[in-house]
Design a protein around this motif. Structure first.
Motif, PDB file in Angstrom:
ATOM      1  N   LEU A 104      -3.858   0.153  -2.438  1.00 11.03           N
ATOM      2  CA  LEU A 104      -5.047   0.830  -1.919  1.00 11.03           C
ATOM      3  C   LEU A 104      -5.076   0.797  -0.393  1.00 11.03           C
ATOM      4  N   GLU A 105      -4.620  -0.302   0.191  1.00  8.26           N
ATOM      5  CA  GLU A 105      -4.566  -0.377   1.656  1.00  8.26           C
ATOM      6  C   GLU A 105      -3.589   0.652   2.205  1.00  8.26           C
ATOM      7  N   ALA A 106      -2.447   0.796   1.534  1.00  9.78           N
ATOM      8  CA  ALA A 106      -1.470   1.793   1.977  1.00  9.78           C
ATOM      9  C   ALA A 106      -2.034   3.203   1.820  1.00  9.78           C
ATOM     10  N   TYR A 107      -2.693   3.449   0.700  1.00 11.35           N
ATOM     11  CA  TYR A 107      -3.277   4.780   0.477  1.00 11.35           C
ATOM     12  C   TYR A 107      -4.277   5.130   1.571  1.00 11.35           C
ATOM     13  N   ALA A 108      -5.032   4.146   2.024  1.00 13.48           N
ATOM     14  CA  ALA A 108      -6.019   4.390   3.072  1.00 13.48           C
ATOM     15  C   ALA A 108      -5.373   4.868   4.366  1.00 13.48           C
ATOM     16  N   ARG A 109      -4.109   4.503   4.587  1.00 10.67           N
ATOM     17  CA  ARG A 109      -3.403   4.924   5.806  1.00 10.67           C
ATOM     18  C   ARG A 109      -2.771   6.306   5.681  1.00 10.67           C
ATOM     19  N   ALA A 110      -2.673   6.814   4.458  1.00  5.22           N
ATOM     20  CA  ALA A 110      -2.126   8.161   4.267  1.00  5.22           C
ATOM     21  C   ALA A 110      -3.128   9.195   4.776  1.00  5.22           C
ATOM     22  N   LEU A 111      -2.603  10.338   5.188  1.00  4.77           N
ATOM     23  CA  LEU A 111      -3.448  11.418   5.694  1.00  4.77           C
ATOM     24  C   LEU A 111      -3.602  12.499   4.634  1.00  4.77           C
ATOM     25  N   GLU A 112      -4.579  13.342   4.820  1.00  2.57           N
ATOM     26  CA  GLU A 112      -4.804  14.442   3.875  1.00  2.57           C
ATOM     27  C   GLU A 112      -3.691  15.488   3.983  1.00  2.57           C
ATOM     28  N   PRO A 113      -3.440  16.216   2.877  1.00  2.00           N
ATOM     29  CA  PRO A 113      -4.111  16.144   1.576  1.00  2.00           C
ATOM     30  C   PRO A 113      -3.573  14.999   0.719  1.00  2.00           C
ATOM     31  N   LYS A 114      -4.483  14.260   0.127  1.00  2.00           N
ATOM     32  CA  LYS A 114      -4.070  13.150  -0.722  1.00  2.00           C
ATOM     33  C   LYS A 114      -5.070  12.992  -1.858  1.00  2.00           C
ATOM     34  N   ARG A 115      -4.582  12.433  -2.953  1.00  2.00           N
ATOM     35  CA  ARG A 115      -5.401  12.199  -4.131  1.00  2.00           C
ATOM     36  C   ARG A 115      -5.119  10.786  -4.641  1.00  2.00           C
ATOM     37  N   LEU A 116      -6.164  10.109  -5.121  1.00  2.00           N
ATOM     38  CA  LEU A 116      -6.036   8.765  -5.685  1.00  2.00           C
ATOM     39  C   LEU A 116      -6.525   8.780  -7.123  1.00  2.00           C
ATOM     40  N   HIS A 117      -5.706   8.225  -8.024  1.00  2.00           N
ATOM     41  CA  HIS A 117      -6.104   8.080  -9.416  1.00  2.00           C
ATOM     42  C   HIS A 117      -5.978   6.616  -9.796  1.00  2.00           C
ATOM     43  N   ILE A 118      -7.102   5.994 -10.121  1.00  3.53           N
ATOM     44  CA  ILE A 118      -7.111   4.585 -10.524  1.00  3.53           C
ATOM     45  C   ILE A 118      -7.188   4.516 -12.038  1.00  3.53           C
ATOM     46  N   LEU A 119      -6.155   3.923 -12.643  1.00  2.00           N
ATOM     47  CA  LEU A 119      -6.088   3.760 -14.093  1.00  2.00           C
ATOM     48  C   LEU A 119      -6.576   2.375 -14.493  1.00  2.00           C
ATOM     49  N   PRO A 120      -7.265   2.254 -15.627  1.00  2.00           N
ATOM     50  CA  PRO A 120      -7.559   0.909 -16.141  1.00  2.00           C
ATOM     51  C   PRO A 120      -6.268   0.203 -16.523  1.00  2.00           C
ATOM     52  N   GLY A 121      -6.356  -1.106 -16.649  1.00  2.00           N
ATOM     53  CA  GLY A 121      -5.216  -1.870 -17.146  1.00  2.00           C
ATOM     54  C   GLY A 121      -4.296  -2.361 -16.048  1.00  2.00           C
ATOM     55  N   GLY A 122      -3.124  -2.817 -16.492  1.00  2.00           N
ATOM     56  CA  GLY A 122      -2.156  -3.402 -15.582  1.00  2.00           C
ATOM     57  C   GLY A 122      -1.009  -2.465 -15.270  1.00  2.00           C
ATOM     58  N   HIS A 123       0.015  -3.024 -14.632  1.00  2.00           N
ATOM     59  CA  HIS A 123       1.135  -2.243 -14.106  1.00  2.00           C
ATOM     60  C   HIS A 123       1.798  -1.367 -15.160  1.00  2.00           C
ATOM     61  N   PHE A 124       2.066  -1.903 -16.333  1.00  2.00           N
ATOM     62  CA  PHE A 124       2.860  -1.184 -17.324  1.00  2.00           C
ATOM     63  C   PHE A 124       2.025  -0.295 -18.246  1.00  2.00           C
ATOM     64  N   ASP A 125       0.699  -0.324 -18.090  1.00  2.00           N
ATOM     65  CA  ASP A 125      -0.150   0.550 -18.888  1.00  2.00           C
ATOM     66  C   ASP A 125      -0.035   2.004 -18.463  1.00  2.00           C
ATOM     67  N   ALA A 126       0.573   2.261 -17.316  1.00  2.00           N
ATOM     68  CA  ALA A 126       0.764   3.644 -16.868  1.00  2.00           C
ATOM     69  C   ALA A 126       1.841   4.359 -17.674  1.00  2.00           C
ATOM     70  N   TYR A 127       2.718   3.600 -18.353  1.00  2.00           N
ATOM     71  CA  TYR A 127       3.893   4.196 -18.989  1.00  2.00           C
ATOM     72  C   TYR A 127       3.660   4.670 -20.417  1.00  2.00           C
ATOM     73  N   SER A 128       2.799   4.019 -21.138  1.00  2.00           N
ATOM     74  CA  SER A 128       2.620   4.355 -22.543  1.00  2.00           C
ATOM     75  C   SER A 128       1.285   3.787 -23.019  1.00  2.00           C
ATOM     76  N   HIS A 179       6.065   4.782   6.556  1.00  4.91           N
ATOM     77  CA  HIS A 179       5.891   6.171   6.992  1.00  4.91           C
ATOM     78  C   HIS A 179       4.824   6.913   6.191  1.00  4.91           C
ATOM     79  N   ILE A 180       3.942   6.196   5.508  1.00  3.01           N
ATOM     80  CA  ILE A 180       3.022   6.880   4.601  1.00  3.01           C
ATOM     81  C   ILE A 180       2.134   7.879   5.339  1.00  3.01           C
ATOM     82  N   HIS A 181       1.799   7.601   6.599  1.00  7.76           N
ATOM     83  CA  HIS A 181       0.956   8.518   7.369  1.00  7.76           C
ATOM     84  C   HIS A 181       1.742   9.734   7.859  1.00  7.76           C
TER      85      HIS A 181
END
Length: 303
Positions: free
Chosen positions: A258-282, A232-234
């Motif tokens: 990223l494929e799922a994000y492309a199907r979302a409609l506005e307003p939307k924002r994308l933030h790409i972080l360096p690193g792997g999955h768990f680098d977002a936490y600390s 239901h992302i759209h």
């Protein structure tokens, strides 16, 4: 400021967590951000850091809770602990919204949802179908269980997993206890729910300093494979969406998000972080991650 709270779900399960308010809180009700963790994780596993950061930077409250059957939360009558069923966890998010709306210190028409990894998928669903949600923050999300399962499980292991699912269903129907699998294993060739080296490093470290248990029911893995949280992302729009994606994510693969994000409609924002999955936490990327999420909340929820 943090207080312990509990609330009831629509099927009478008690969920427990924390409620955060800013130290110098203005007298009027404030917006609220609902937060829960991902696959088998507990609220103590870095969610306190996120909630504290948000409440120190914004005129905002945060409701952080353990998923049913994990941590401080109860589970349903005749339901086992350590079982992860996405439909239940999604429903629990909506019950958390209802609880927040009953509080006099919450602005009832300004509630957002935050999720990470597995719950990062949940909030995509909640944000689309529960129109009370005014903003969605989805961090390193699982967006397609079928595709994700087949990225993590070697093709020659899949028939073995199918046999495991079948035998577990028969055993549970006969009244036997549910089968269990480890969440992680040091040997990625052994059966586990999350067979990646970074998953083992993250969860085993927390296992030494928290109440986290290295087990989930077999049914949890079967439910993961059939789960399509981005269906239901759209439909989230016109509710604003922020998706945070790790550049080198092998647990919830970057390209699927990223494929799922492309199907979302506005307003939307994308933030790409360096690193792997768990680098977002600390670590070195935590401040950068939180800064972007604070900016999004300020723009769409706390303005």
């Amino acid at each position: 400021m943090r207080t312990d709270v509990s609330f009831q779900t629509c099927d009478n399960v008690t969920l427990r967590g924390w409620f955060y308010t800013p130290t110098n809180s203005p007298p009027s009700p404030l917006p609220c951000l609902i937060m829960a963790h991902g696959f088998s994780a507990l609220k103590e596993m870095d969610l306190d850091a996120f909630a504290s950061h948000f409440c120190s930077a914004l005129p905002l409250t945060c409701l952080v809770f353990d998923n049913r059957g994990f941590g401080a939360s109860d589970t349903g009558l005749s339901q086992p602990r350590q079982e992860i069923l996405p439909a239940q966890q999604i429903s629990d998010y909506s019950d958390a919204i209802t609880y927040a709306q009953t509080r006099p210190d919450v602005q009832k028409d300004k509630i957002a949802v935050w999720g990470s990894s597995y719950s990062g998928g949940h909030v995509l669903w909640v944000g689309a179908v529960d129109r009370r949600v005014k903003a969605v923050l989805s961090q390193v999300p699982c967006v397609d269980g079928w595709a994700n399962f087949h990225r993590l499980v070697r093709p020659d292991f899949v028939p073995q997993m199918n046999e495991l699912f079948k035998s577990d269903r028969l055993a549970r129907a006969a009244g036997e206890p549910p089968g269990l699998l480890p969440v992680v294993d040091a040997d990625v060739h052994k059966p586990s729910a999350l067979p990646t080296p970074d998953s083992y490093a993250f969860f085993s470290a927390w296992g030494e300093k928290s109440g986290w248990k290295n087990e989930v029911t077999v049914k949890s893995i079967e439910a993961f494979r059939e789960y399509l949280p981005s269906a239901h992302i759209h439909h989230i729009a016109p509710t604003p969406l922020l998706m945070t994606v790790a550049e080198c994510d092998v647990l919830t693969p970057t390209d699927l998000a990223l494929e799922a994000y492309a199907r979302a409609l506005e307003p939307k924002r994308l933030h790409i972080l360096p690193g792997g999955h768990f680098d977002a936490y600390s670590g070195q990327y935590f401040e950068r991650n939180c800064k972007r999420q604070v900016e999004f909340l300020r723009e769409f929820l706390c303005g």
